[in-house]
Design a protein around this motif. Structure first.
Motif, mmCIF file in Angstrom:
data_model
loop_
_atom_site.group_PDB
_atom_site.id
_atom_site.type_symbol
_atom_site.label_atom_id
_atom_site.label_comp_id
_atom_site.label_asym_id
_atom_site.label_seq_id
_atom_site.Cartn_x
_atom_site.Cartn_y
_atom_site.Cartn_z
ATOM 1 N N CYS A 1 13.597 -4.692 10.278
ATOM 2 C CA CYS A 1 12.877 -5.970 10.237
ATOM 3 C C CYS A 1 13.244 -6.810 9.016
ATOM 4 O O CYS A 1 12.690 -7.896 8.832
ATOM 5 C CB CYS A 1 11.374 -5.724 10.264
ATOM 6 S SG CYS A 1 10.794 -5.056 11.837
ATOM 7 N N GLY A 2 14.136 -6.322 8.168
ATOM 8 C CA GLY A 2 14.594 -7.102 7.017
ATOM 9 C C GLY A 2 13.653 -7.099 5.837
ATOM 10 O O GLY A 2 13.657 -8.037 5.038
ATOM 11 N N LEU A 3 12.866 -6.040 5.668
ATOM 12 C CA LEU A 3 11.956 -5.951 4.530
ATOM 13 C C LEU A 3 12.639 -5.230 3.373
ATOM 14 O O LEU A 3 13.556 -4.430 3.572
ATOM 15 C CB LEU A 3 10.682 -5.210 4.924
ATOM 16 C CG LEU A 3 9.838 -5.902 5.993
ATOM 17 C CD1 LEU A 3 8.739 -4.970 6.463
ATOM 18 C CD2 LEU A 3 9.248 -7.180 5.442
ATOM 19 N N ASP A 4 12.169 -5.495 2.175
ATOM 20 C CA ASP A 4 12.727 -4.859 0.980
ATOM 21 C C ASP A 4 12.396 -3.376 0.945
ATOM 22 O O ASP A 4 11.420 -2.920 1.543
ATOM 23 C CB ASP A 4 12.164 -5.502 -0.279
ATOM 24 C CG ASP A 4 12.627 -6.930 -0.464
ATOM 25 O OD1 ASP A 4 11.899 -7.664 -1.132
ATOM 26 O OD2 ASP A 4 13.708 -7.291 0.040
ATOM 27 N N GLU A 5 13.195 -2.647 0.212
ATOM 28 C CA GLU A 5 12.949 -1.217 0.023
ATOM 29 C C GLU A 5 11.670 -0.992 -0.782
ATOM 30 O O GLU A 5 11.003 0.016 -0.634
ATOM 31 C CB GLU A 5 14.146 -0.575 -0.693
ATOM 32 C CG GLU A 5 14.078 0.917 -0.792
ATOM 33 C CD GLU A 5 14.186 1.614 0.556
ATOM 34 O OE1 GLU A 5 13.601 2.710 0.684
ATOM 35 O OE2 GLU A 5 14.830 1.076 1.459
ATOM 36 N N GLU B 1 8.915 -2.463 -0.408
ATOM 37 C CA GLU B 1 7.758 -2.498 0.488
ATOM 38 C C GLU B 1 7.451 -1.111 1.044
ATOM 39 O O GLU B 1 6.303 -0.820 1.376
ATOM 40 C CB GLU B 1 8.009 -3.471 1.644
ATOM 41 C CG GLU B 1 8.168 -4.905 1.227
ATOM 42 C CD GLU B 1 6.930 -5.479 0.574
ATOM 43 O OE1 GLU B 1 5.814 -5.159 1.010
ATOM 44 O OE2 GLU B 1 7.078 -6.239 -0.385
ATOM 45 N N SER B 2 8.463 -0.263 1.139
ATOM 46 C CA SER B 2 8.224 1.062 1.694
ATOM 47 C C SER B 2 7.390 1.929 0.760
ATOM 48 O O SER B 2 6.840 2.939 1.184
ATOM 49 C CB SER B 2 9.545 1.760 2.013
ATOM 50 O OG SER B 2 10.266 2.015 0.835
ATOM 51 N N GLU B 3 7.273 1.532 -0.501
ATOM 52 C CA GLU B 3 6.437 2.279 -1.437
ATOM 53 C C GLU B 3 4.972 1.893 -1.318
ATOM 54 O O GLU B 3 4.103 2.654 -1.700
ATOM 55 C CB GLU B 3 6.915 2.045 -2.865
ATOM 56 C CG GLU B 3 8.317 2.544 -3.116
ATOM 57 C CD GLU B 3 8.843 2.131 -4.475
ATOM 58 O OE1 GLU B 3 8.087 1.521 -5.257
ATOM 59 O OE2 GLU B 3 10.017 2.414 -4.766
ATOM 60 N N ARG B 4 4.681 0.720 -0.798
ATOM 61 C CA ARG B 4 3.305 0.240 -0.679
ATOM 62 C C ARG B 4 2.716 0.450 0.704
ATOM 63 O O ARG B 4 1.507 0.413 0.873
ATOM 64 C CB ARG B 4 3.243 -1.265 -0.978
ATOM 65 C CG ARG B 4 3.401 -1.616 -2.407
ATOM 66 C CD ARG B 4 3.054 -3.069 -2.660
ATOM 67 N NE ARG B 4 1.690 -3.357 -2.233
ATOM 68 C CZ ARG B 4 1.356 -4.382 -1.464
ATOM 69 N NH1 ARG B 4 2.256 -5.211 -1.027
ATOM 70 N NH2 ARG B 4 0.106 -4.582 -1.140
ATOM 71 N N PHE B 5 3.559 0.627 1.701
ATOM 72 C CA PHE B 5 3.080 0.664 3.084
ATOM 73 C C PHE B 5 3.428 1.986 3.748
ATOM 74 O O PHE B 5 4.448 2.600 3.444
ATOM 75 C CB PHE B 5 3.726 -0.451 3.910
ATOM 76 C CG PHE B 5 3.277 -1.828 3.546
ATOM 77 C CD1 PHE B 5 2.124 -2.363 4.083
ATOM 78 C CD2 PHE B 5 4.023 -2.600 2.674
ATOM 79 C CE1 PHE B 5 1.718 -3.636 3.764
ATOM 80 C CE2 PHE B 5 3.627 -3.873 2.342
ATOM 81 C CZ PHE B 5 2.472 -4.391 2.888
ATOM 82 N N PHE B 6 2.575 2.385 4.672
ATOM 83 C CA PHE B 6 2.891 3.448 5.617
ATOM 84 C C PHE B 6 2.742 2.831 6.996
ATOM 85 O O PHE B 6 1.734 2.196 7.307
ATOM 86 C CB PHE B 6 1.945 4.635 5.471
ATOM 87 C CG PHE B 6 2.063 5.613 6.607
ATOM 88 C CD1 PHE B 6 3.155 6.443 6.703
ATOM 89 C CD2 PHE B 6 1.088 5.673 7.591
ATOM 90 C CE1 PHE B 6 3.280 7.334 7.761
ATOM 91 C CE2 PHE B 6 1.194 6.558 8.649
ATOM 92 C CZ PHE B 6 2.294 7.394 8.731
ATOM 93 N N LEU B 7 3.752 3.000 7.820
ATOM 94 C CA LEU B 7 3.753 2.410 9.151
ATOM 95 C C LEU B 7 4.072 3.485 10.172
ATOM 96 O O LEU B 7 5.060 4.213 10.040
ATOM 97 C CB LEU B 7 4.796 1.297 9.221
ATOM 98 C CG LEU B 7 5.035 0.657 10.584
ATOM 99 C CD1 LEU B 7 3.808 -0.124 11.020
ATOM 100 C CD2 LEU B 7 6.233 -0.251 10.535
ATOM 101 N N SER B 8 3.233 3.596 11.181
ATOM 102 C CA SER B 8 3.449 4.536 12.268
ATOM 103 C C SER B 8 3.300 3.776 13.577
ATOM 104 O O SER B 8 2.285 3.122 13.811
ATOM 105 C CB SER B 8 2.428 5.667 12.195
ATOM 106 O OG SER B 8 2.489 6.458 13.352
ATOM 107 N N ILE B 9 4.319 3.861 14.416
ATOM 108 C CA ILE B 9 4.286 3.224 15.730
ATOM 109 C C ILE B 9 4.432 4.318 16.774
ATOM 110 O O ILE B 9 5.421 5.049 16.784
ATOM 111 C CB ILE B 9 5.411 2.186 15.888
ATOM 112 C CG1 ILE B 9 5.240 1.065 14.875
ATOM 113 C CG2 ILE B 9 5.450 1.651 17.302
ATOM 114 C CD1 ILE B 9 6.350 0.040 14.898
ATOM 115 N N SER B 10 3.440 4.429 17.638
ATOM 116 C CA SER B 10 3.448 5.408 18.707
ATOM 117 C C SER B 10 3.531 4.661 20.028
ATOM 118 O O SER B 10 2.682 3.818 20.329
ATOM 119 C CB SER B 10 2.175 6.254 18.641
ATOM 120 O OG SER B 10 2.130 7.141 19.710
#
Length: 164
Positions: free
Chosen positions: A79-83, A85-94
């Motif tokens: 999705c073009g997000l910075d690296e 951002e991965s330290e602040r967010f947890f994303l799970s798609i089921s």
């Protein structure tokens, strides 16, 4: 000219200024205690992030899992997000129907998942409530592009922690 009366009024003026200053600081201090509150927008940030991720992964409501797998990147990079951002967010798609799960995609800080479980339990106290991460869990109906198109549900879970 009589200058004796002017020196006495100058001393009284100093006391008046000190009294007014003390009263103003007292009023300011008491009002700051009553109006001290914290506004947390982490839940709103999680909702917005989930919606943007769904729009990126499933544009126009069509989810193509093959293109996600072929990219070889995580969801954030796709999705073009910075690296960062991965330290602040947890994303799970089921992705799946009502009974079975077809695929599960996870990206971000997976340690936030157990932190959210702690805050959801009875171990949470009022003193640590302000550190509670933002949380959103939603279901979005999409079309899964496979050999044919079929209606599935995309369950999105987002956890957001404070910026450091």
């Amino acid at each position: 000219m009589n200058n004796k009366g002017q020196s006495g009024s100058g001393i009284i003026t100093i006391y008046r200024v000190l009294a007014v200053s003390a009263i103003s600081f007292t009023i300011f201090f008491l009002s700051s205690m009553f109006y001290d509150y914290e506004i947390s927008v982490k839940d709103s940030e999680a909702l917005i992030f989930a919606r943007q991720t769904v729009d990126c992964v499933a544009p126009n409501g069509i989810l193509d899992l093959d293109s996600l797998r072929e990219s070889g990147e995580g969801i954030f990079a796709f999705c073009g997000l910075d690296e960062s951002e991965s330290e602040r967010f947890f994303l799970s798609i089921s992705v799946g129907g009502s009974a079975e799960e077809i695929d599960r995609l996870v990206d971000g800080d997976e340690g936030l998942e157990w932190v959210q479980k702690i805050y959801g339990s009875e171990f949470k106290t009022e003193s640590v409530k302000k550190y509670e991460p933002g949380y959103y869990n939603g279901v979005f109906p999409v079309l899964l592009k496979d050999d044919s198109y079929k209606d599935v549900e995309m369950r999105v879970e987002v956890i957001v922690k404070d910026e450091i």
